[in-house]
Structure formats: structure tokens, C-alpha cells
Design a protein around this motif. Structure first.
Motif, PDB file in Angstrom:
ATOM      1  N   ALA A   1       0.832  -1.203   0.000  1.00  0.00           N
ATOM      2  CA  ALA A   1       0.000   0.000   0.000  1.00  0.00           C
ATOM      3  C   ALA A   1       0.869   1.256   0.000  1.00  0.00           C
ATOM      4  N   LEU A   2       1.950   1.233   0.788  1.00  0.00           N
ATOM      5  CA  LEU A   2       2.865   2.374   0.817  1.00  0.00           C
ATOM      6  C   LEU A   2       3.528   2.586  -0.542  1.00  0.00           C
ATOM      7  N   ALA A   3       3.838   1.482  -1.227  1.00  0.00           N
ATOM      8  CA  ALA A   3       4.484   1.591  -2.538  1.00  0.00           C
ATOM      9  C   ALA A   3       3.566   2.216  -3.576  1.00  0.00           C
ATOM     10  N   GLU A   4       2.262   2.017  -3.449  1.00  0.00           N
ATOM     11  CA  GLU A   4       1.326   2.653  -4.367  1.00  0.00           C
ATOM     12  C   GLU A   4       1.259   4.163  -4.116  1.00  0.00           C
ATOM     13  N   ARG A   5       1.436   4.551  -2.886  1.00  0.00           N
ATOM     14  CA  ARG A   5       1.293   5.971  -2.547  1.00  0.00           C
ATOM     15  C   ARG A   5       2.603   6.738  -2.655  1.00  0.00           C
ATOM     16  N   TYR A   6       3.699   6.142  -2.187  1.00  0.00           N
ATOM     17  CA  TYR A   6       4.967   6.879  -2.112  1.00  0.00           C
ATOM     18  C   TYR A   6       6.018   6.414  -3.113  1.00  0.00           C
ATOM     19  N   GLY A   7       5.781   5.301  -3.785  1.00  0.00           N
ATOM     20  CA  GLY A   7       6.731   4.844  -4.787  1.00  0.00           C
ATOM     21  C   GLY A   7       7.346   3.505  -4.442  1.00  0.00           C
ATOM     22  N   ARG A   8       7.857   2.839  -5.498  1.00  0.00           N
ATOM     23  CA  ARG A   8       8.436   1.506  -5.315  1.00  0.00           C
ATOM     24  C   ARG A   8       9.771   1.561  -4.570  1.00  0.00           C
ATOM     25  N   VAL A   9      10.576   2.559  -4.856  1.00  0.00           N
ATOM     26  CA  VAL A   9      11.907   2.636  -4.262  1.00  0.00           C
ATOM     27  C   VAL A   9      11.871   2.923  -2.758  1.00  0.00           C
ATOM     28  N   PRO A  10      11.161   3.950  -2.286  1.00  0.00           N
ATOM     29  CA  PRO A  10      11.110   4.176  -0.840  1.00  0.00           C
ATOM     30  C   PRO A  10      10.529   2.996  -0.070  1.00  0.00           C
ATOM     31  N   GLY A  11       9.522   2.341  -0.645  1.00  0.00           N
ATOM     32  CA  GLY A  11       8.924   1.196   0.025  1.00  0.00           C
ATOM     33  C   GLY A  11       9.904   0.056   0.210  1.00  0.00           C
ATOM     34  N   THR A  12      10.665  -0.239  -0.833  1.00  0.00           N
ATOM     35  CA  THR A  12      11.645  -1.321  -0.738  1.00  0.00           C
ATOM     36  C   THR A  12      12.763  -0.972   0.238  1.00  0.00           C
ATOM     37  N   ALA A  13      13.270   0.255   0.177  1.00  0.00           N
ATOM     38  CA  ALA A  13      14.366   0.667   1.053  1.00  0.00           C
ATOM     39  C   ALA A  13      13.964   0.575   2.524  1.00  0.00           C
ATOM     40  N   ALA A  14      12.762   1.000   2.846  1.00  0.00           N
ATOM     41  CA  ALA A  14      12.297   0.940   4.235  1.00  0.00           C
ATOM     42  C   ALA A  14      12.161  -0.499   4.706  1.00  0.00           C
ATOM     43  N   ALA A  15      11.663  -1.370   3.844  1.00  0.00           N
ATOM     44  CA  ALA A  15      11.510  -2.782   4.210  1.00  0.00           C
ATOM     45  C   ALA A  15      12.864  -3.429   4.473  1.00  0.00           C
ATOM     46  N   VAL A  16      13.857  -3.127   3.631  1.00  0.00           N
ATOM     47  CA  VAL A  16      15.196  -3.682   3.816  1.00  0.00           C
ATOM     48  C   VAL A  16      15.812  -3.191   5.130  1.00  0.00           C
ATOM     49  N   ALA A  17      15.600  -1.939   5.445  1.00  0.00           N
ATOM     50  CA  ALA A  17      16.144  -1.396   6.695  1.00  0.00           C
ATOM     51  C   ALA A  17      15.562  -2.113   7.913  1.00  0.00           C
ATOM     52  N   ILE A  18      14.262  -2.365   7.893  1.00  0.00           N
ATOM     53  CA  ILE A  18      13.621  -3.037   9.026  1.00  0.00           C
ATOM     54  C   ILE A  18      14.157  -4.449   9.198  1.00  0.00           C
ATOM     55  N   MET A  19      14.228  -5.200   8.116  1.00  0.00           N
ATOM     56  CA  MET A  19      14.657  -6.585   8.275  1.00  0.00           C
ATOM     57  C   MET A  19      16.131  -6.683   8.665  1.00  0.00           C
ATOM     58  N   SER A  20      16.934  -5.701   8.290  1.00  0.00           N
ATOM     59  CA  SER A  20      18.349  -5.717   8.655  1.00  0.00           C
ATOM     60  C   SER A  20      18.546  -5.387  10.130  1.00  0.00           C
ATOM     61  N   VAL A  21      17.863  -4.376  10.607  1.00  0.00           N
ATOM     62  CA  VAL A  21      17.966  -4.009  12.026  1.00  0.00           C
ATOM     63  C   VAL A  21      17.495  -5.153  12.913  1.00  0.00           C
ATOM     64  N   MET A  22      16.412  -5.793  12.520  1.00  0.00           N
ATOM     65  CA  MET A  22      15.884  -6.879  13.345  1.00  0.00           C
ATOM     66  C   MET A  22      16.709  -8.148  13.235  1.00  0.00           C
ATOM     67  N   SER A  23      17.469  -8.319  12.167  1.00  0.00           N
ATOM     68  CA  SER A  23      18.406  -9.434  12.104  1.00  0.00           C
ATOM     69  C   SER A  23      19.474  -9.276  13.181  1.00  0.00           C
ATOM     70  N   LEU A  24      19.932  -8.042  13.379  1.00  0.00           N
ATOM     71  CA  LEU A  24      20.867  -7.773  14.470  1.00  0.00           C
ATOM     72  C   LEU A  24      20.200  -8.036  15.817  1.00  0.00           C
ATOM     73  N   GLY A  25      18.911  -7.690  15.917  1.00  0.00           N
ATOM     74  CA  GLY A  25      18.183  -7.972  17.152  1.00  0.00           C
ATOM     75  C   GLY A  25      18.109  -9.464  17.436  1.00  0.00           C
ATOM     76  N   CYS A  26      17.909 -10.283  16.401  1.00  0.00           N
ATOM     77  CA  CYS A  26      17.877 -11.736  16.588  1.00  0.00           C
ATOM     78  C   CYS A  26      19.213 -12.250  17.129  1.00  0.00           C
ATOM     79  N   ALA A  27      20.309 -11.674  16.643  1.00  0.00           N
ATOM     80  CA  ALA A  27      21.634 -12.122  17.079  1.00  0.00           C
ATOM     81  C   ALA A  27      21.844 -11.902  18.564  1.00  0.00           C
ATOM     82  N   PHE A  28      21.206 -10.878  19.111  1.00  0.00           N
ATOM     83  CA  PHE A  28      21.411 -10.558  20.535  1.00  0.00           C
ATOM     84  C   PHE A  28      20.247 -11.031  21.412  1.00  0.00           C
ATOM     85  N   ALA A  29      19.319 -11.767  20.815  1.00  0.00           N
ATOM     86  CA  ALA A  29      18.208 -12.310  21.609  1.00  0.00           C
ATOM     87  C   ALA A  29      18.753 -13.411  22.529  1.00  0.00           C
TER      88      ALA A  29
END
Length: 470
Positions: A96-124
Motif C-alpha cells: 500500500a505504501l508503494a502505491e502511494r509513495y513509490g516503489r523505491v522508498p517502500g523497498t528501502a524501508a523494508a530492507v532497513a527493518i529486516m536488517s535491524v531486526m536481524s541484528l536484534g535476533c543475534a542478541f536475543a
């Protein structure tokens, strides 16, 4: 199902199209694959590679965590399923965000979230903490793939779109292969945390690179940003001096609507996805996504644990055997990339379900006593059905118009998340109650459902997006 023909409203809409927009699309269609396309595919492919790595990393940490934290089979199913619950939310929100704000910002934000939380998994340090991190990480993982697939599809010209897209999509199983190979080395050598660290740190860099990509010209046109689209199309043209003839109809004015109720200038609507000519397409593609990924992701997440707990293989041997499934998918997908624009999306998907389901049925009826036979048949069946998964990422963006393409793709992939959340949980229960023979027979039955749905696909090969979905 025959190819949907535009109704009277569609014909009037096509006639009312904007010649300036049609001319830009024609210019995009006339530029062959170039270094501009290669760069976009490489950067977006890096995000998809990371998506695969983060999605599968837990499978290679689980054999250690089961002993370390005394995790029960039902808890394993919940932990695997939690990621898919997050992916379901991510697919819906980010499309839904990609339809409103564009394909590039939507993908970049998704990649940032999954990367930060991968670090969170390492320290769980506990099961609840890891469960929470995987749930949130799943939001990013689920958001990246449908938006990235939409972006790559919109950059592609009609002729050869299948090959161009599947060569990009091959990056996902390559990411799974890399996860398997690194997992078999990292986890026994450095501990389970290492695989999450490797998935997290590079991802932050990739998020920045994705954010710097040019936006999809087709999305810009759908938002009325003609000058911005013109600028990007000019960059595409400047990347090569070669030109190729446009497919028939490319210079026709672009459609303005799919009927009297919707226009390209209107905001993306969930209702349109299940209305008019898109209703039938949507129901079929939802069935295909649920069937294919119920099988594939259940196999992918459970095979390492099944090898170690049912067949009592060592940790390294279990992980290496499980990683072969993704090698098989890469090999089959390479064949698919070469053939897809000749045989078509429908024929390939149908053949994949029939062949994969047959192998799974053989396992269910006669093959689970031998671990060698399980390795061979499960690996090949995953590779074959996994190729259908990639074709679905190609096919789904093709059957929707630009105004709802990301939304339609995201909603379709939500069914893979639901199936992937339910599948491992069902396998966990069935392994203990019915045995693994019943599990493989269940997968074979789901393959029959997928094959029946595949017979109802429309054919999209070598047709421009604006023609397939007015």
C-alpha cells in the motif's frame, strides 16, 4: 481460461488515453536490456538476496537452539510461523505504501527493518525475545519482495520480460543457497548468532543503495508525474545506442480505466483487485500462491530439523543436506529463465505442480524409510515447485495495472505468508502424530490443488503490461 478481453468501458478508456504517456511507454519498450537495467536489477537483486538470507537463517540456527533452549516441536512451529505472520503484515502495509509513495522508498524501508531486526535476533537471549525479533523482522521481509518484484516488472519491456525477470528472481534461491552454505559453516563454527549478524550488517548498506535507485517510470506516469518519468526514460535511452522494434500496440494511447468505476488518476483501491476482469485473476493467483508456498516453505524450514531429529544425522550433515534443495531450485530456475518466454507462464506452472506433486506422492507412499531417497526426491520436488514460486513473482505483477500492481502483488503474497505460517505448524503436529509419510502425502494433495488452479491462468508472455491489464 482464455485471455481476458477489455469490455466496452475498457475500449473507450483506451481511446481516451494520453498520447504523451503512450509515447514514453513506447520509448521504454524500444530500449533493449542495457547497463541501466543491469544496475537496477543488481541493486534490487541484492535486497532480494538479503530477503532470502533473512527468511531462511532461522532454519540453520534452529537445530542448535532446540537443544540449547529445550524448544519443543510445537514451539519450533510457532517460531517459524511468527515470521510469516510478520511477513503477512509487511506484504499488505508496504504494498500500500508503494502505491502511494513509490516503489523505491517502500523497498528501502523494508530492507532497513529486516536488517535491524536481524541484528536484534543475534542478541536475543531467550525464546520470547527471538520470537519477537522474528515477528518484527518478518514485516520487512514480507514488504520487500512484492514491491521489488513490481519494480523490476515495470522496468521490463514486453519482449523477453520473462527471462529478464526470472534472472533477477534467481537471486532469491541463490540467497537461500548462500544461507545454506554459510549456515553449515557459521553455525557450528561461530555459534547460531553469527548467521543473524551476517544478515544484518550488509543489509543496512543495501538499504541505502536501494534508496538511491531511480523510481519506476510507469509508477510516475500513474501519478501524473510526466516530467519525472521523462527524465528517467531519457537516462534509460542514454545507457545504450541500440533500439529494438516495439511490440504491436505499444504506441497506442494508454488505457484510462478498467471500467466506469475506476480511473488511473484515482487512488489504489483494494476493491478493484476483486472487481471486474481482475476478480477471476485474483482468485486463481491467490490459490497458486497458497499452494506453492505451503509446500516449498514447509519443506525449506523443516528439512534440517527432520534430518537431525527423525533420521538422526549430525548437525553439519543435516544442514548440508537441507541446503541442496535450494541448489536444485537454482538449476531448475535457470532452465525456466531460458524457456519461460517460449512455453509461457501457464504451461510451466502446471508442469511444476504435476511433476513436484508426483515426486512427493512417491515419498509419501513408499520412500520415507530411506534417508537417501528422501534427500533425492524432496530436493528435486522442492526445486521444481520452487521454480513455480519464481514464476508467480513474474506473473502476478503482470496481471494488474500500475495503479494497483504493488497492492495486487502484495495481497497475493499475503497468501504465501498465511500458507507458510500454517504449513510448518501443521507439519510439526503431523510429524509427531501421523509420521512423515502423511506429511509428504499432504504436500502431494496440495500440489493437485495448485495444478488445477494453474490450468486457469491467463497467458502473459510477450505482451506489454498496459495491454494485459488496462
Amino acid at each position: 481460461m482464455a485471455v481476458d478481453a477489455p469490455d466496452a468501458g475498457d475500449v473507450r478508456a483506451i481511446a481516451a488515453g494520453d498520447p504523451a504517456e503512450a509515447a514514453l511507454v513506447a520509448r521504454m519498450e524500444s530500449v533493449p536490456f542495457s547497463r541501466w537495467h543491469a544496475n537496477a536489477r543488481l541493486v534490487m537483486g541484492s535486497a532480494t538476496f538479503l530477503d532470502a538470507f533473512d527468511a531462511l537463517s532461522l532454519a540453520f540456527a534452529l537445530p542448535v537452539l532446540i537443544d540449547l533452549w529445550k524448544i519443543s516441536p510445537s514451539q519450533v512451529g510457532v517460531l517459524i510461523g511468527a515470521s510469516y505472520v510478520g511477513q503477512l503484515a509487511g506484504a499488505l502495509v508496504f504494498s500500500a505504501l508503494a502505491e502511494r509513495y513509490g516503489r523505491v522508498p517502500g523497498t528501502a524501508a523494508a530492507v532497513a527493518i529486516m536488517s535491524v531486526m536481524s541484528l536484534g535476533c543475534a542478541f536475543a537471549g531467550s525464546f520470547p525475545a527471538l520470537l519477537l525479533c522474528r515477528l518484527v523482522q518478518g514485516i520487512g521481509v514480507g514488504g520487500e519482495m512484492p514491491v521489488a518484484a513490481t519494480y523490476i516488472s515495470e522496468l521490463s519491456r514486453a519482449q523477453g520480460r520473462g527471462r529478464y525477470f526470472l534472472l533477477y528472481e534467481m537471486i532469491f534461491p541463490l540467497g537461500l543457497v548462500a544461507t545454506g552454505q554459510l549456515g553449515t559453516w557459521l553455525v557450528p563454527t561461530f555459534g547460531w548468532q553469527a548467521i543473524f549478524l551476517v544478515g544484518g550488517v550488509p543489509g543496512l548498506i543495501i538499504a541505502v543503495l536501494v534508496a538511491r535507485l531511480p523510481e519506476s517510470p510507469r509508477w510516475l506516469l500513474s501519478r501524473g508525474r510526466l516530467a519525472d518519468a521523462e527524465e528517467i526514460v531519457s537516462l534509460i535511452e542514454a545507457s545504450t545506442d541500440r533500439r529494438v522494434p516495439a511490440v504491436i500496440g505499444t504506441t497506442a494511447p494508454l488505457p484510462r480505466a478498467t471500467g466506469p468505476s475506476f480511473s488511473r488518476s484515482s487512488r489504489a483501491s483494494w476493491i478493484e483487485i476483486v472487481s471486474g476482469i481482475y476478480r477471476g485473476r485474483t482468485l486463481i493467483v491467490w490459490t497458486l500462491w497458497a499452494s506453492a508456498f505451503f509446500i516449498a516453505n514447509s519443506l525449506n524450514n523443516w528439512m534440517p530439523t527432520l534430518y537431525s531429529t527423525v533420521y538422526h544425522l549430525g548437525l553439519r550433515q543435516s544442514l548440508r543436506a537441507a541446503s541442496l534443495t535450494n541448489v536444485a531450485q537454482v538449476l531448475v530456475l535457470l532452465v525456466a529463465a531460458v524457456c519461460i518466454d517460449r512455453v509461457g507462464r501457464r504451461v510451466w506452472t502446471l508442469a511444476a505442480f504435476v511433476a513436484g506433486g508426483t515426486l512427493l506422492a512417491i515419498l509419501g507412499f513408499a520412500g520415507t524409510q530411506s534417508v537417501t531417497l528422501v534427500m533425492i526426491l524432496a530436493t528435486v520436488s522442492y526445486g521444481v515447485i520452487g521454480s513455480a514460486n519464481a514464476v508467480l513473482y513474474l506473473y502476478t505483477p503482470e496481471i494488474y495495472p500500475t495503479r494497483i500492481r504493488a497492492l495486487g502483488t502484495g495481497l497475493a503474497t499475503s497468501w504465501l505468508r498465511l500458507a507458510s505460517a500454517v504449513g510448518p505448524a501443521i507439519v510439526g503436529v503431523m510429524v509427531g502424530a501421523e509420521g512423515i509419510d502423511a506429511v509428504f502425502l499432504m504436500f502431494a494433495a496440495v500440489s493437485v490443488v495448485g495444478a488445477l488452479a494453474a490450468t486457469r491462468m491467463i497467458e502473459t508472455r510477450n505482451r506489454r503490461l498496459e495491454e494485459i491489464a488496462p
